[in-house]
Scaffold this motif. Sequence first.
Motif, PDB file in Angstrom:
ATOM      1  N   ILE A  60       5.863  -2.934   5.071  1.00  0.00           N
ATOM      2  CA  ILE A  60       5.643  -2.071   4.219  1.00  0.00           C
ATOM      3  C   ILE A  60       6.794  -0.816   3.726  1.00  0.00           C
ATOM      4  O   ILE A  60       7.295  -0.512   4.892  1.00  0.00           O
ATOM      5  CB  ILE A  60       4.110  -1.239   4.351  1.00  0.00           C
ATOM      6  CG1 ILE A  60       4.083  -0.455   5.616  1.00  0.00           C
ATOM      7  CG2 ILE A  60       3.017  -2.224   4.236  1.00  0.00           C
ATOM      8  CD1 ILE A  60       2.548   0.356   5.698  1.00  0.00           C
ATOM      9  N   GLU A  66       4.705   3.662   0.612  1.00  0.00           N
ATOM     10  CA  GLU A  66       3.332   3.100   1.195  1.00  0.00           C
ATOM     11  C   GLU A  66       2.491   3.581   2.224  1.00  0.00           C
ATOM     12  O   GLU A  66       1.316   3.658   2.486  1.00  0.00           O
ATOM     13  CB  GLU A  66       3.291   1.534   0.952  1.00  0.00           C
ATOM     14  CG  GLU A  66       1.937   0.637   0.908  1.00  0.00           C
ATOM     15  CD  GLU A  66       2.106  -1.048   0.846  1.00  0.00           C
ATOM     16  OE1 GLU A  66       1.183  -1.544   0.944  1.00  0.00           O
ATOM     17  OE2 GLU A  66       3.466  -1.372   0.816  1.00  0.00           O
ATOM     18  N   GLU A 107       1.252   6.946   1.997  1.00  0.00           N
ATOM     19  CA  GLU A 107       0.026   6.870   1.146  1.00  0.00           C
ATOM     20  C   GLU A 107      -1.170   6.317   1.933  1.00  0.00           C
ATOM     21  O   GLU A 107      -2.351   6.839   1.886  1.00  0.00           O
ATOM     22  CB  GLU A 107       0.264   5.924  -0.086  1.00  0.00           C
ATOM     23  CG  GLU A 107      -1.006   5.838  -1.192  1.00  0.00           C
ATOM     24  CD  GLU A 107      -0.744   5.026  -2.225  1.00  0.00           C
ATOM     25  OE1 GLU A 107      -1.867   4.242  -2.498  1.00  0.00           O
ATOM     26  OE2 GLU A 107       0.685   4.806  -2.708  1.00  0.00           O
ATOM     27  N   ARG A 108      -1.055   5.178   2.589  1.00  0.00           N
ATOM     28  CA  ARG A 108      -1.880   4.842   3.322  1.00  0.00           C
ATOM     29  C   ARG A 108      -2.376   5.750   4.619  1.00  0.00           C
ATOM     30  O   ARG A 108      -3.487   5.821   4.922  1.00  0.00           O
ATOM     31  CB  ARG A 108      -1.726   3.596   3.983  1.00  0.00           C
ATOM     32  CG  ARG A 108      -1.682   2.272   2.764  1.00  0.00           C
ATOM     33  CD  ARG A 108      -1.063   1.041   3.267  1.00  0.00           C
ATOM     34  NE  ARG A 108      -1.076   0.214   2.121  1.00  0.00           N
ATOM     35  CZ  ARG A 108      -1.654  -0.985   2.289  1.00  0.00           C
ATOM     36  NH1 ARG A 108      -2.283  -1.603   3.276  1.00  0.00           N
ATOM     37  NH2 ARG A 108      -1.626  -1.905   1.122  1.00  0.00           N
TER      38      ARG A 108
END
Length: 94
Positions: free
Chosen positions: A77, A81, A84-85
């Motif tokens: 990733i 990402e 954000e996660r």
Amino acid sequence: MMWDSGMGGGMGWMWFFWLLLIVGTVVIVIVLVLVLLKALTGSSGDGSRQGGSAPPTGARPRRSREILEERYARGEISTEEFSERLRTLEEGDR
């Protein structure tokens, strides 16, 4: 007068047919019993536990973060990402 072609006749292979029939029937019965047992016990077969106690409250978010960090370290990733996660996981902890 000979009724067969001299290759053992039709009865020569009958034992083989019956052997296949018996073995096939036994296999089908075993598969049906296993499917029935799995259906009755409610086992999902995916390794997850059915019932039992829930994991400790802090265990799931910590493991989720570890998995996220591992995926980021392997390059699966992107940085965006990952951020954000991670933010989503931290919001879920509250």
